[in-house]
Design a protein around this motif. Structure first.
Motif, PDB file in Angstrom:
ATOM      1  N   LEU A  31       0.776  -1.380  -0.010  1.00 31.20           N
ATOM      2  CA  LEU A  31       0.191   0.138   0.116  1.00 31.20           C
ATOM      3  C   LEU A  31       1.059   1.829   0.664  1.00 31.20           C
ATOM      4  CD1 LEU A  31      -2.782  -1.322   2.915  1.00 31.20           C
ATOM      5  CD2 LEU A  31      -3.161  -1.482   0.669  1.00 31.20           C
ATOM      6  N   LYS A  32       0.294   2.224  -0.481  1.00 28.74           N
ATOM      7  CA  LYS A  32       0.453   3.426  -0.238  1.00 28.74           C
ATOM      8  C   LYS A  32      -0.176   4.504   0.052  1.00 28.74           C
ATOM      9  CE  LYS A  32      -0.072   4.976  -5.492  1.00 28.74           C
ATOM     10  NZ  LYS A  32       0.489   5.082  -5.972  1.00 28.74           N
ATOM     11  N   ASN A  33       0.477   6.098   0.623  1.00 32.34           N
ATOM     12  CA  ASN A  33       0.031   6.866   1.149  1.00 32.34           C
ATOM     13  C   ASN A  33      -1.194   7.036   1.639  1.00 32.34           C
ATOM     14  OD1 ASN A  33       1.324   8.222  -0.918  1.00 32.34           O
ATOM     15  ND2 ASN A  33      -0.813   8.099  -2.017  1.00 32.34           N
ATOM     16  N   ILE A  34      -0.334   5.686   3.085  1.00 32.58           N
ATOM     17  CA  ILE A  34      -1.698   4.954   3.739  1.00 32.58           C
ATOM     18  C   ILE A  34      -0.416   5.927   5.628  1.00 32.58           C
ATOM     19  CG2 ILE A  34      -1.933   2.929   5.739  1.00 32.58           C
ATOM     20  CD1 ILE A  34      -4.057   3.199   3.278  1.00 32.58           C
ATOM     21  N   ASN A  35      -1.391   6.617   7.023  1.00 31.83           N
ATOM     22  CA  ASN A  35      -0.943   7.142   7.847  1.00 31.83           C
ATOM     23  C   ASN A  35      -1.007   5.902   8.616  1.00 31.83           C
ATOM     24  OD1 ASN A  35      -0.039   7.230  10.099  1.00 31.83           O
ATOM     25  ND2 ASN A  35      -0.198   9.481   9.647  1.00 31.83           N
ATOM     26  N   LEU A  36      -0.601   4.577   8.879  1.00 31.80           N
ATOM     27  CA  LEU A  36      -1.174   3.362   9.693  1.00 31.80           C
ATOM     28  C   LEU A  36      -0.661   3.859  10.995  1.00 31.80           C
ATOM     29  CD1 LEU A  36       0.586   0.563   8.886  1.00 31.80           C
ATOM     30  CD2 LEU A  36      -1.682   1.128   8.449  1.00 31.80           C
ATOM     31  N   LYS A  37      -0.548   4.920  12.129  1.00 33.98           N
ATOM     32  CA  LYS A  37      -0.840   5.407  12.936  1.00 33.98           C
ATOM     33  C   LYS A  37      -1.920   6.151  13.041  1.00 33.98           C
ATOM     34  CE  LYS A  37       4.024   7.178  13.860  1.00 33.98           C
ATOM     35  NZ  LYS A  37       4.599   8.392  13.953  1.00 33.98           N
ATOM     36  N   PRO A  39      -5.728   5.236  12.871  1.00 32.61           N
ATOM     37  CA  PRO A  39      -6.979   4.092  13.304  1.00 32.61           C
ATOM     38  C   PRO A  39      -7.633   3.891  12.216  1.00 32.61           C
ATOM     39  CG  PRO A  39      -6.868   5.715  15.577  1.00 32.61           C
ATOM     40  CD  PRO A  39      -6.200   6.008  14.276  1.00 32.61           C
ATOM     41  N   GLU A  40      -8.247   5.065  11.388  1.00 27.77           N
ATOM     42  CA  GLU A  40      -9.528   5.072  10.826  1.00 27.77           C
ATOM     43  C   GLU A  40      -8.767   4.329   9.075  1.00 27.77           C
ATOM     44  OE1 GLU A  40      -8.071   9.198  10.903  1.00 27.77           O
ATOM     45  OE2 GLU A  40      -8.336   7.973  12.078  1.00 27.77           O
ATOM     46  N   GLU A  41      -7.201   4.278   9.289  1.00 32.75           N
ATOM     47  CA  GLU A  41      -6.512   4.285   8.397  1.00 32.75           C
ATOM     48  C   GLU A  41      -6.151   2.884   8.060  1.00 32.75           C
ATOM     49  OE1 GLU A  41      -4.163   7.181   6.408  1.00 32.75           O
ATOM     50  OE2 GLU A  41      -5.518   8.719   6.571  1.00 32.75           O
ATOM     51  N   ASN A  42      -5.835   2.423   9.407  1.00 35.76           N
ATOM     52  CA  ASN A  42      -5.710   1.204   9.296  1.00 35.76           C
ATOM     53  C   ASN A  42      -6.916  -0.293   8.312  1.00 35.76           C
ATOM     54  OD1 ASN A  42      -2.607   0.077  11.180  1.00 35.76           O
ATOM     55  ND2 ASN A  42      -4.242   2.339  11.470  1.00 35.76           N
ATOM     56  N   ILE A  43      -6.406  -1.470   8.185  1.00 38.52           N
ATOM     57  CA  ILE A  43      -7.515  -2.491   7.499  1.00 38.52           C
ATOM     58  C   ILE A  43      -7.709  -3.344   8.405  1.00 38.52           C
ATOM     59  CG2 ILE A  43      -7.970  -3.650   5.389  1.00 38.52           C
ATOM     60  CD1 ILE A  43      -7.687  -1.143   4.789  1.00 38.52           C
ATOM     61  N   ASP A  44      -8.560  -3.663   8.960  1.00 35.55           N
ATOM     62  CA  ASP A  44      -8.730  -4.710   9.671  1.00 35.55           C
ATOM     63  C   ASP A  44     -10.384  -5.704   9.118  1.00 35.55           C
ATOM     64  OD1 ASP A  44      -8.813  -7.560  11.370  1.00 35.55           O
ATOM     65  OD2 ASP A  44      -8.850  -6.010  13.008  1.00 35.55           O
ATOM     66  N   LEU A 187     -10.540  -5.422  -0.348  1.00 32.11           N
ATOM     67  CA  LEU A 187      -9.587  -4.084  -0.019  1.00 32.11           C
ATOM     68  C   LEU A 187      -9.908  -2.776  -0.132  1.00 32.11           C
ATOM     69  CD1 LEU A 187      -6.739  -3.832   0.905  1.00 32.11           C
ATOM     70  CD2 LEU A 187      -5.655  -5.012  -0.706  1.00 32.11           C
ATOM     71  N   ILE A 188     -10.002  -2.538  -1.371  1.00 27.86           N
ATOM     72  CA  ILE A 188      -9.976  -1.325  -2.321  1.00 27.86           C
ATOM     73  C   ILE A 188     -11.634  -0.729  -1.356  1.00 27.86           C
ATOM     74  CG2 ILE A 188      -8.840  -1.470  -4.263  1.00 27.86           C
ATOM     75  CD1 ILE A 188     -11.311  -1.521  -5.918  1.00 27.86           C
ATOM     76  N   ARG A 189     -12.343  -1.279  -1.428  1.00 25.03           N
ATOM     77  CA  ARG A 189     -13.420  -0.515  -0.069  1.00 25.03           C
ATOM     78  C   ARG A 189     -13.202   0.263   0.508  1.00 25.03           C
ATOM     79  NH1 ARG A 189     -16.848  -4.986  -2.593  1.00 25.03           N
ATOM     80  NH2 ARG A 189     -16.532  -6.102  -0.538  1.00 25.03           N
ATOM     81  N   ASN A 190     -12.264  -0.556   1.126  1.00 28.90           N
ATOM     82  CA  ASN A 190     -11.808  -0.275   2.467  1.00 28.90           C
ATOM     83  C   ASN A 190     -10.221   0.741   2.900  1.00 28.90           C
ATOM     84  OD1 ASN A 190     -13.906  -1.513   5.100  1.00 28.90           O
ATOM     85  ND2 ASN A 190     -13.104  -3.199   3.367  1.00 28.90           N
ATOM     86  N   LEU A 191     -10.246   0.617   1.759  1.00 32.19           N
ATOM     87  CA  LEU A 191      -9.229   2.113   1.895  1.00 32.19           C
ATOM     88  C   LEU A 191      -9.588   3.619   1.249  1.00 32.19           C
ATOM     89  CD1 LEU A 191      -6.850   0.283  -0.254  1.00 32.19           C
ATOM     90  CD2 LEU A 191      -5.746   0.160   1.790  1.00 32.19           C
ATOM     91  N   PRO A 192      -9.003   4.408   2.336  1.00 32.33           N
ATOM     92  CA  PRO A 192      -9.353   5.638   1.598  1.00 32.33           C
ATOM     93  C   PRO A 192      -9.510   6.019   0.302  1.00 32.33           C
ATOM     94  CG  PRO A 192      -7.294   5.884   3.515  1.00 32.33           C
ATOM     95  CD  PRO A 192      -7.518   4.272   3.063  1.00 32.33           C
ATOM     96  N   GLU A 195      -8.316   1.952  -5.045  1.00 36.11           N
ATOM     97  CA  GLU A 195      -6.984   2.021  -5.943  1.00 36.11           C
ATOM     98  C   GLU A 195      -5.650   2.749  -5.671  1.00 36.11           C
ATOM     99  OE1 GLU A 195      -8.643   0.847  -9.686  1.00 36.11           O
ATOM    100  OE2 GLU A 195      -7.508  -1.549  -9.325  1.00 36.11           O
ATOM    101  N   GLY A 196      -6.060   4.247  -5.455  1.00 36.91           N
ATOM    102  CA  GLY A 196      -5.091   4.978  -5.205  1.00 36.91           C
ATOM    103  C   GLY A 196      -3.890   4.604  -4.187  1.00 36.91           C
ATOM    104  N   ASN A 197      -4.699   4.582  -2.667  1.00 34.03           N
ATOM    105  CA  ASN A 197      -3.993   3.347  -2.451  1.00 34.03           C
ATOM    106  C   ASN A 197      -2.908   1.806  -2.243  1.00 34.03           C
ATOM    107  OD1 ASN A 197      -6.498   4.540  -0.413  1.00 34.03           O
ATOM    108  ND2 ASN A 197      -3.977   5.729  -0.132  1.00 34.03           N
ATOM    109  N   ILE A 198      -3.412   1.787  -3.740  1.00 33.53           N
ATOM    110  CA  ILE A 198      -2.863   0.460  -4.070  1.00 33.53           C
ATOM    111  C   ILE A 198      -0.963   0.458  -4.451  1.00 33.53           C
ATOM    112  CG2 ILE A 198      -2.718  -1.664  -5.493  1.00 33.53           C
ATOM    113  CD1 ILE A 198      -4.910  -1.672  -3.214  1.00 33.53           C
TER     114      ILE A 198
END
Length: 217
Positions: A31-37, A39-44, A187-192, A195-198
């Protein structure tokens, strides 16, 4: 993502096998352009696949005595009155090693958390309502078992990457393709940015070379 292109990569992955045993087909999404700090950008997210991904899944059910017979569809049943037998952490750790998933009766979740939570929680094996692993009244347990054996979990941990498996090399190509798109679309449905985060998508056998699925231009 182009289906024909994915199918071509699946064929290359299968052809790369140099082992005599059956290997899993792994899917890796960087992934790219994801801030895991944040919570809303973490994937689960839990994803039920169309096809069982070629791995035998063992499920342990934690239920009341009244549900013991119904829960016999699972690989192991532990009733509420047997919970005290599992106070030793070593016993629970061995249980967690032997069983891939745990399902629990909804009204016993507090008791389950007290008896098993400290061990199953860190291993991401606590019964989870998002996966369907919490048994509600009137639930068809045969259907639940079938769903759970087809469900995988997509989760980011300390780095922006998703790793899972979608099948094995003996499965028909079309089934692997179906499972691939079940995972990719969930996955893409749960990314902010969807596909821009792939950053890139990779398929490989567990002990095989990496094959990148190039973005269609």
């Amino acid at each position: 993502m182009d289906k024909k292109q994915v199918l071509e990569v699946i064929n290359k992955v299968k052809e790369s096998s140099k082992k005599e045993f059956i290997q899993k087909i792994d899917l890796i999404v960087n992934l790219k352009n994801i801030n895991l700090k944040k919570p809303e950008e973490n994937i689960d997210v839990f994803v039920p696949l169309k096809h069982t991904p070629g791995k035998t899944i063992k499920i342990c059910a934690l239920v009341g005595r009244e549900m013991q017979d119904q829960a016999a569809v699972f690989d192991k049943v532990i009733t509420r009155d047997e919970f005290p037998d599992y106070q030793d952490k070593k016993i629970i750790k061995n249980l967690a090693k032997e069983y891939d998933l745990f399902a629990a009766q909804a009204n016993l979740m507090t008791d389950v958390a007290k008896s098993f939570g400290k061990t199953l929680g860190p291993k991401n094996k606590m019964p989870n309502p998002k996966s369907g692993g919490v048994i509600a009244p009137g639930m068809n347990l045969d259907e639940l078992k079938n769903k759970l054996t087809r469900t995988i979990r997509l989760k980011t941990k300390n780095e922006p990457i998703i790793k899972t498996y979608i099948g094995n090399q003996n499965m028909p190509d079309e089934q692997i393709l179906d499972n691939f798109f079940d995972v990719y679309n969930a996955l893409i449905r749960n990314l902010p940015q969807e596909e821009g985060n792939i950053k890139n998508v990779i398929l490989k056998l567990t002990m095989g070379p990496v094959f990148k699925i190039e973005k269609k231009k």
